[in-house]
Design an enzyme around this catalytic site. Structure first.
Site, PDB file in Angstrom:
ATOM      1  N   PHE A 109      44.799  56.876  69.370  1.00 40.03           N
ATOM      2  CA  PHE A 109      43.700  56.289  68.618  1.00 40.03           C
ATOM      3  C   PHE A 109      43.904  54.770  68.665  1.00 40.03           C
ATOM      4  O   PHE A 109      45.023  54.298  68.833  1.00 40.03           O
ATOM      5  CB  PHE A 109      43.675  56.813  67.176  1.00 40.03           C
ATOM      6  CG  PHE A 109      42.516  56.264  66.393  1.00 40.03           C
ATOM      7  CD1 PHE A 109      41.222  56.637  66.718  1.00 40.03           C
ATOM      8  CD2 PHE A 109      42.703  55.346  65.369  1.00 40.03           C
ATOM      9  CE1 PHE A 109      40.136  56.096  66.039  1.00 40.03           C
ATOM     10  CE2 PHE A 109      41.623  54.806  64.685  1.00 40.03           C
ATOM     11  CZ  PHE A 109      40.340  55.190  65.019  1.00 40.03           C
ATOM     12  N   THR A 110      42.821  53.997  68.532  1.00 37.65           N
ATOM     13  CA  THR A 110      42.915  52.538  68.719  1.00 37.65           C
ATOM     14  C   THR A 110      44.019  51.899  67.866  1.00 37.65           C
ATOM     15  O   THR A 110      44.876  51.180  68.380  1.00 37.65           O
ATOM     16  CB  THR A 110      41.585  51.855  68.360  1.00 37.65           C
ATOM     17  OG1 THR A 110      41.169  52.323  67.080  1.00 37.65           O
ATOM     18  CG2 THR A 110      40.500  52.160  69.381  1.00 37.65           C
TER      19      THR A 110
ATOM     20  N   ASP B  52      48.715  63.389  63.095  1.00 32.14           N
ATOM     21  CA  ASP B  52      47.697  62.510  62.517  1.00 32.14           C
ATOM     22  C   ASP B  52      46.596  63.425  61.995  1.00 32.14           C
ATOM     23  O   ASP B  52      45.838  64.017  62.758  1.00 32.14           O
ATOM     24  CB  ASP B  52      47.159  61.544  63.576  1.00 32.14           C
ATOM     25  CG  ASP B  52      46.092  60.588  63.020  1.00 32.14           C
ATOM     26  OD1 ASP B  52      45.485  60.907  61.974  1.00 32.14           O
ATOM     27  OD2 ASP B  52      45.839  59.536  63.642  1.00 32.14           O
TER      28      ASP B  52
ATOM     29  N   PHE C  77      37.434  44.760  69.851  1.00 32.36           N
ATOM     30  CA  PHE C  77      36.123  45.352  69.582  1.00 32.36           C
ATOM     31  C   PHE C  77      35.629  45.070  68.165  1.00 32.36           C
ATOM     32  O   PHE C  77      34.434  45.095  67.906  1.00 32.36           O
ATOM     33  CB  PHE C  77      36.138  46.870  69.833  1.00 32.36           C
ATOM     34  CG  PHE C  77      37.152  47.616  69.013  1.00 32.36           C
ATOM     35  CD1 PHE C  77      38.452  47.767  69.466  1.00 32.36           C
ATOM     36  CD2 PHE C  77      36.817  48.157  67.784  1.00 32.36           C
ATOM     37  CE1 PHE C  77      39.399  48.443  68.708  1.00 32.36           C
ATOM     38  CE2 PHE C  77      37.747  48.842  67.010  1.00 32.36           C
ATOM     39  CZ  PHE C  77      39.052  48.978  67.486  1.00 32.36           C
TER      40      PHE C  77
ATOM     41  N   ARG D 146      32.706  53.195  72.150  1.00 30.50           N
ATOM     42  CA  ARG D 146      34.049  53.732  72.353  1.00 30.50           C
ATOM     43  C   ARG D 146      34.274  53.819  73.849  1.00 30.50           C
ATOM     44  O   ARG D 146      34.169  54.866  74.469  1.00 30.50           O
ATOM     45  CB  ARG D 146      34.221  55.108  71.688  1.00 30.50           C
ATOM     46  CG  ARG D 146      34.204  55.082  70.184  1.00 30.50           C
ATOM     47  CD  ARG D 146      35.527  54.725  69.507  1.00 30.50           C
ATOM     48  NE  ARG D 146      35.818  53.308  69.362  1.00 30.50           N
ATOM     49  CZ  ARG D 146      36.642  52.819  68.439  1.00 30.50           C
ATOM     50  NH1 ARG D 146      37.214  53.604  67.564  1.00 30.50           N
ATOM     51  NH2 ARG D 146      36.910  51.537  68.394  1.00 30.50           N
TER      52      ARG D 146
ATOM     53  N   LYS E 231      38.762  59.221  55.891  1.00 29.97           N
ATOM     54  CA  LYS E 231      38.118  60.269  56.676  1.00 29.97           C
ATOM     55  C   LYS E 231      38.267  61.618  55.987  1.00 29.97           C
ATOM     56  O   LYS E 231      37.311  62.336  55.770  1.00 29.97           O
ATOM     57  CB  LYS E 231      38.753  60.400  58.062  1.00 29.97           C
ATOM     58  CG  LYS E 231      39.153  59.112  58.741  1.00 29.97           C
ATOM     59  CD  LYS E 231      37.992  58.481  59.475  1.00 29.97           C
ATOM     60  CE  LYS E 231      38.363  57.118  60.042  1.00 29.97           C
ATOM     61  NZ  LYS E 231      39.363  57.129  61.085  1.00 29.97           N
TER      62      LYS E 231
ATOM     63  N   TYR F 161      51.204  50.688  36.826  1.00 26.24           N
ATOM     64  CA  TYR F 161      51.850  50.208  38.049  1.00 26.24           C
ATOM     65  C   TYR F 161      52.814  51.264  38.576  1.00 26.24           C
ATOM     66  O   TYR F 161      52.862  51.551  39.762  1.00 26.24           O
ATOM     67  CB  TYR F 161      52.615  48.915  37.755  1.00 26.24           C
ATOM     68  CG  TYR F 161      53.117  48.243  39.008  1.00 26.24           C
ATOM     69  CD1 TYR F 161      52.354  47.285  39.653  1.00 26.24           C
ATOM     70  CD2 TYR F 161      54.362  48.586  39.553  1.00 26.24           C
ATOM     71  CE1 TYR F 161      52.797  46.680  40.814  1.00 26.24           C
ATOM     72  CE2 TYR F 161      54.818  47.977  40.718  1.00 26.24           C
ATOM     73  CZ  TYR F 161      54.031  47.026  41.342  1.00 26.24           C
ATOM     74  OH  TYR F 161      54.472  46.432  42.489  1.00 26.24           O
TER      75      TYR F 161
END
Ligand SMILES: *Cc1c(COP(=O)(O)O)cnc(C)c1O
Length: 497
Positions: free
Chosen positions: A147-148, A238, A470, A404, A281, A95
């Site tokens: 970005f969304t 990002d 979406f 998109r 990613k 942990y």
């Protein structure tokens, strides 16, 4: 423990030159071999039609049992390397104080040059924590493009984003190498108009996702940095798609053509005060992180990570995934690892472009982006051409892409659709997942669809969630166009799948 998986490949000796074919043909060559495979199912046309209806004309709602080539996203679906899989077996389950986390920390320090790391369960969790810490009602976040999930978290905290892209960014057909650049004059003007106090940070996104995986240059990032430093505003990077951005910098920015990917990654991260990423990613695993060299900032955000993610040495991620992340991050510095996806994308984009199919150029990272308004000029934007094209491609091929465009957008305070800047069908190319013949199949079916584009009509919402609609929204066709498209398919392909 200094184990075998920690060795970073020496990418300085590798070049961006593809292997040349004697025939002169431009073929992207896979520099890996396949050792574990998964059987795919190309279901018959009738089943594809039924699945389209069941999914509410929303490819997010399809089950993979009905999907042949899954080009929905690169998120969490890149192929893992043998070293990544092996590393998961030595995960240190604890942990608190797990050695797996220590290994991740040292990978982040080596690759991104940041000493302090806060693990989070995925990219949007980093956005949640950062937005809660920084964004207040009335805050304005300048970005090269949103970005969304970033936009959703900034709005959730009462702020808004200001898109400060260059004139080239939204030109779908372009030869500009760095469409992800921020417009420096507009950034200066925005700071003058809104005032430093209302701008909690400036956000740069690597391989800008929603405009087609388009990179920024390091020259541009340096200029952004100079402005933010002058006004003492933090610069947040990002880095979810940073590997691809680094690959394009090496290919397209003269100053870096002889630099290694590792050097380029460092050059980018050194310019940012805070770097956050989705490991789904960047390293073909799960998880994410926020990293910095600013101890005071780190201390000021720790509690939010404990509150929303988990203890500081796991952040909601399994230790196995933490190991895979650490190895994956180091592998991001290997040009042969990060180049495969951009090279396949370039191949598909160029083939489609040659055949008059409207695609976003130049080829970017992440996927091939088809301009749905160019493809379906007879479908009005309020009838969601990108969503309709995604459904049509699935019916014609079993290939799953992602809308998109306006379906991925939001409504304004009067309940009207905020029409997206572009209507794109994105065909993601996860790393090392597909073969070239599969890419050729996608090309073939798109060429067929383009010849029969007049048969494709629009779609409309029948169930519409208030946030990130979406993902779970349901839509329906505005006419019987899916049946007519299927009839033409039968006529041209007979019994073929
Ligand atoms: C995917 C992505 C995110 C969100 O990451 P998740 O892990 O899906 O939550 C944030 N920014 C960019 C640029 C992304 O591509």
């Amino acid at each position: 423990m200094n184990h075998v998986f920690a060795a970073a490949p020496d990418s300085a000796s590798m070049s961006t030159q593809q292997v040349k074919f004697f025939s002169g043909e431009n073929v992207p060559l896979e520099l890996h071999k396949v050792r574990v495979v998964q059987k795919l199912h190309l279901v018959p046309l009738e089943r594809r039609l039924a699945a389209t209806n069941e999914s509410g004309f929303n490819t997010f709602q399809l089950g993979t049992k009905d999907v042949f080539l899954d080009m929905l996203t690169d998120s969490g679906v890149n192929a893992m390397s043998d070293n990544q899989v092996a590393s998961m077996l030595q995960a240190d389950d604890a942990y608190a104080g797990s050695q797996s986390f220590t290994r991740l920390q040292s990978a982040v320090e080596d690759v991104f040059g940041k000493k302090y790391l806060l693990p989070v369960h995925q990219g949007r969790a980093a956005e949640n924590v950062l937005s809660r810490r920084f964004v207040k009602p009335g805050s304005i976040v300048p970005t090269n493009y949103h970005f969304t999930t970033t936009l959703a978290h900034i709005m959730e905290n009462g702020g808004r984003v200001l898109e400060i892209y260059t004139d080239e960014a939204l030109k779908l057909k372009s030869s500009h190498p760095f469409k992800g650049n921020m417009d420096i004059a507009k950034l200066e003007a925005a700071i003058a108009t809104h005032g430093v106090a209302s701008i909690p940070f400036v956000r740069l996104e690597a391989s800008t996702n929603l405009i087609g995986g388009q990179p920024f240059s390091i020259a541009n990032m340096r200029a952004v940095r100079a402005v933010t430093q002058k006004h003492n505003i933090p610069l947040v990077l990002d880095a979810s798609l940073i590997g691809e951005n680094a690959y394009f910098v090496k290919q397209r920015e003269d100053e870096f053509k002889n630099s290694s990917i590792a050097q380029i990654l460092r050059a980018m991260c050194d310019l940012a005060d805070i770097v956050y990423f989705s490991a789904r990613k960047v390293s073909s695993s799960r998880g994410g992180g926020i990293c910095t060299n600013d101890k005071a900032f780190f201390d000021s955000i720790k509690d939010l990570v404990v509150l929303y993610e988990g203890f500081l040495t796991y952040g909601g991620i399994s230790v196995r995934e933490i190991e895979a992340m650490a190895v994956g991050l180091r592998e991001t510095t290997d040009e042969t690892v990060i180049s495969q996806s951009p090279q396949f994308i370039e191949y598909l984009v160029n083939r489609l472009d040659e055949q008059g199919i409207p695609v976003v150029t130049p080829a970017g990272g992440l996927g091939c982006h088809i301009d749905a308004m160019g493809f379906l000029p007879h479908v009005a934007q309020k009838e969601y051409p990108a969503g309709a094209l995604a459904a049509a491609l699935y019916i014609a091929s079993g290939v799953r892409g992602m809308e998109r465009g306006t379906v991925s957008s939001v409504r304004d305070e009067h309940g009207n659709d905020v029409l997206a800047d572009a209507e794109l069908l994105r065909l993601a190319m996860p790393r090392r997942v597909f073969t070239l013949s599969q890419v050729k199949y996608v090309e073939d079916r798109l060429v067929w669809l383009h010849k029969n584009r007049d048969l494709i009509g629009g779609i409309h919402f029948v169930e519409e969630p208030a946030v990130l609609r979406f993902f779970n929204g349901r839509l329906a066709p505005n006419s019987d166009w899916p049946q007519r498209l299927a009839a033409k398919f039968r006529q041209d392909f007979g019994d073929s799948l």
